[in-house]
Design a protein around this motif. Structure first.
Motif, PDB file in Angstrom:
ATOM      1  N   UNK A  51       5.121   3.698  49.804  1.00  0.00           N
ATOM      2  CA  UNK A  51       5.710   3.417  48.310  1.00  0.00           C
ATOM      3  C   UNK A  51       4.591   3.003  47.541  1.00  0.00           C
ATOM      4  N   UNK A  52       4.423   3.410  46.327  1.00  0.00           N
ATOM      5  CA  UNK A  52       3.726   2.926  45.336  1.00  0.00           C
ATOM      6  C   UNK A  52       4.640   2.426  44.232  1.00  0.00           C
ATOM      7  N   UNK A  53       4.120   1.671  43.127  1.00  0.00           N
ATOM      8  CA  UNK A  53       5.170   1.310  42.065  1.00  0.00           C
ATOM      9  C   UNK A  53       5.694   2.377  41.534  1.00  0.00           C
ATOM     10  N   UNK A  54       4.728   3.730  40.961  1.00  0.00           N
ATOM     11  CA  UNK A  54       5.354   4.937  40.335  1.00  0.00           C
ATOM     12  C   UNK A  54       5.646   6.252  41.353  1.00  0.00           C
ATOM     13  N   UNK A  55       5.080   6.054  42.471  1.00  0.00           N
ATOM     14  CA  UNK A  55       5.302   7.338  43.460  1.00  0.00           C
ATOM     15  C   UNK A  55       5.532   6.854  44.832  1.00  0.00           C
ATOM     16  N   UNK A  56       5.972   7.906  45.613  1.00  0.00           N
ATOM     17  CA  UNK A  56       6.139   7.745  47.237  1.00  0.00           C
ATOM     18  C   UNK A  56       5.277   8.694  47.676  1.00  0.00           C
ATOM     19  N   UNK A  57       4.552   8.511  49.023  1.00  0.00           N
ATOM     20  CA  UNK A  57       3.954   9.592  49.671  1.00  0.00           C
ATOM     21  C   UNK A  57       4.682   9.858  50.754  1.00  0.00           C
ATOM     22  N   UNK A  58       5.189  10.880  51.124  1.00  0.00           N
ATOM     23  CA  UNK A  58       5.679  11.560  52.075  1.00  0.00           C
ATOM     24  C   UNK A  58       5.405  12.890  52.787  1.00  0.00           C
ATOM     25  N   UNK A  59       5.916  13.173  53.924  1.00  0.00           N
ATOM     26  CA  UNK A  59       5.498  14.381  54.588  1.00  0.00           C
ATOM     27  C   UNK A  59       6.112  15.557  53.682  1.00  0.00           C
ATOM     28  N   UNK A  60       5.531  16.645  53.399  1.00  0.00           N
ATOM     29  CA  UNK A  60       5.904  17.778  52.577  1.00  0.00           C
ATOM     30  C   UNK A  60       7.135  18.432  53.519  1.00  0.00           C
ATOM     31  N   UNK A  61       8.045  19.021  52.839  1.00  0.00           N
ATOM     32  CA  UNK A  61       9.077  19.832  53.240  1.00  0.00           C
ATOM     33  C   UNK A  61       9.329  21.075  52.779  1.00  0.00           C
ATOM     34  N   UNK A  62       9.845  21.959  53.348  1.00  0.00           N
ATOM     35  CA  UNK A  62       9.882  23.267  52.994  1.00  0.00           C
ATOM     36  C   UNK A  62      10.526  23.535  51.589  1.00  0.00           C
ATOM     37  N   UNK A  63      11.409  22.794  51.244  1.00  0.00           N
ATOM     38  CA  UNK A  63      11.886  23.106  49.714  1.00  0.00           C
ATOM     39  C   UNK A  63      10.895  22.387  48.699  1.00  0.00           C
ATOM     40  N   UNK A  64       9.633  21.873  49.050  1.00  0.00           N
ATOM     41  CA  UNK A  64       8.696  21.677  48.082  1.00  0.00           C
ATOM     42  C   UNK A  64       7.805  22.644  47.779  1.00  0.00           C
ATOM     43  N   UNK A  65       8.307  23.748  48.254  1.00  0.00           N
ATOM     44  CA  UNK A  65       7.254  25.155  48.257  1.00  0.00           C
ATOM     45  C   UNK A  65       6.756  25.381  46.794  1.00  0.00           C
ATOM     46  N   UNK A  66       7.715  25.505  45.887  1.00  0.00           N
ATOM     47  CA  UNK A  66       7.558  25.985  44.381  1.00  0.00           C
ATOM     48  C   UNK A  66       6.601  24.980  43.810  1.00  0.00           C
ATOM     49  N   UNK A  67       7.041  23.682  44.009  1.00  0.00           N
ATOM     50  CA  UNK A  67       6.123  22.745  43.301  1.00  0.00           C
ATOM     51  C   UNK A  67       4.648  22.664  43.854  1.00  0.00           C
ATOM     52  N   UNK A  68       4.716  22.744  45.074  1.00  0.00           N
ATOM     53  CA  UNK A  68       3.342  22.786  45.794  1.00  0.00           C
ATOM     54  C   UNK A  68       2.358  23.795  45.127  1.00  0.00           C
ATOM     55  N   UNK A  69       2.943  25.119  44.751  1.00  0.00           N
ATOM     56  CA  UNK A  69       2.229  26.281  44.519  1.00  0.00           C
ATOM     57  C   UNK A  69       1.979  26.083  42.857  1.00  0.00           C
ATOM     58  N   UNK A  70       2.803  25.259  42.118  1.00  0.00           N
ATOM     59  CA  UNK A  70       2.464  24.887  40.763  1.00  0.00           C
ATOM     60  C   UNK A  70       1.425  23.631  40.674  1.00  0.00           C
ATOM     61  N   UNK A  71       1.471  22.853  41.575  1.00  0.00           N
ATOM     62  CA  UNK A  71       0.327  21.812  41.404  1.00  0.00           C
ATOM     63  C   UNK A  71      -0.869  22.413  41.925  1.00  0.00           C
ATOM     64  N   UNK A  72      -1.028  23.391  43.076  1.00  0.00           N
ATOM     65  CA  UNK A  72      -2.121  24.193  43.306  1.00  0.00           C
ATOM     66  C   UNK A  72      -2.973  24.926  42.050  1.00  0.00           C
TER      67      UNK A  72
END
Length: 169
Positions: free
Chosen positions: A4-25
């Motif tokens: 955890x950070x103040x504004x965001x959390x770092x976690x392992x990616x999950x299958x449901x993240x796929x669309x967001x990952x494609x957009x970020x890339x």
């Protein structure tokens, strides 16, 4: 695993993240260099424990990620980007295929937090170190983490000129 950070959390990616990952890339890399849907699907299936995301605490929006296969090689070959099944969980080196942060959140330490967490994870797993390729303008950035420039890479991924970098523990 959450970090955890103040504004965001770092976690392992999950299958449901796929669309967001494609957009970020797509926002972070030119089309010739960007990983596509099939690559991300395979990476999420084959090495989800080598795929971290930074997610906003106030809404769950993914603002960045870092990922890469594990290998015994000391440098990344172009086929590794497209063939997730080259991942060897017991390999010596954690590779970094991409370190992406959306523009609105750059220069806030998100990329550094993702890299530091991946370095910690590789160390905890007993890896010899990490490897990546980068463009010449980013060599100094990765050197701040302890990476050493091995020189011009054999990689021609996306038609760009790359340099091999290694961080050994």
């Amino acid at each position: 695993m959450e970090y955890n950070h103040d504004d965001y959390t770092i976690r392992f990616a999950r299958p449901e993240d796929l669309e967001a990952l494609i957009q970020v890339e797509a926002e972070c890399f030119p089309a010739a260099e960007a990983a596509g849907r099939e690559s991300f699907q395979a990476r999420l299936e084959i090495f989800p424990d080598s795929f971290l995301v930074a997610e906003l605490a106030d809404g769950g929006r993914i603002i960045g990620f870092i990922n890469g296969a594990v290998t015994d090689a000391r440098t990344i070959s172009d086929d590794m980007f497209e063939k997730a099944d080259l991942h060897n969980a017991n390999g010596a080196y954690q590779s970094i295929f991409g370190l992406d942060v959306v523009e609105a959140f750059r220069r806030r330490g998100v990329a550094a937090a993702l890299m530091n967490r991946m370095i910690e994870t590789a160390r905890e797993r007993g890896k010899k170190g990490l490897i990546l390729t980068c463009k010449d303008r980013l060599i100094h950035y990765y050197e701040k983490f302890g990476y050493v420039n091995l020189g011009l890479s054999q990689s021609v991924h996306g038609g760009a000129v790359w340099y091999d970098m290694i961080l050994e523990f």
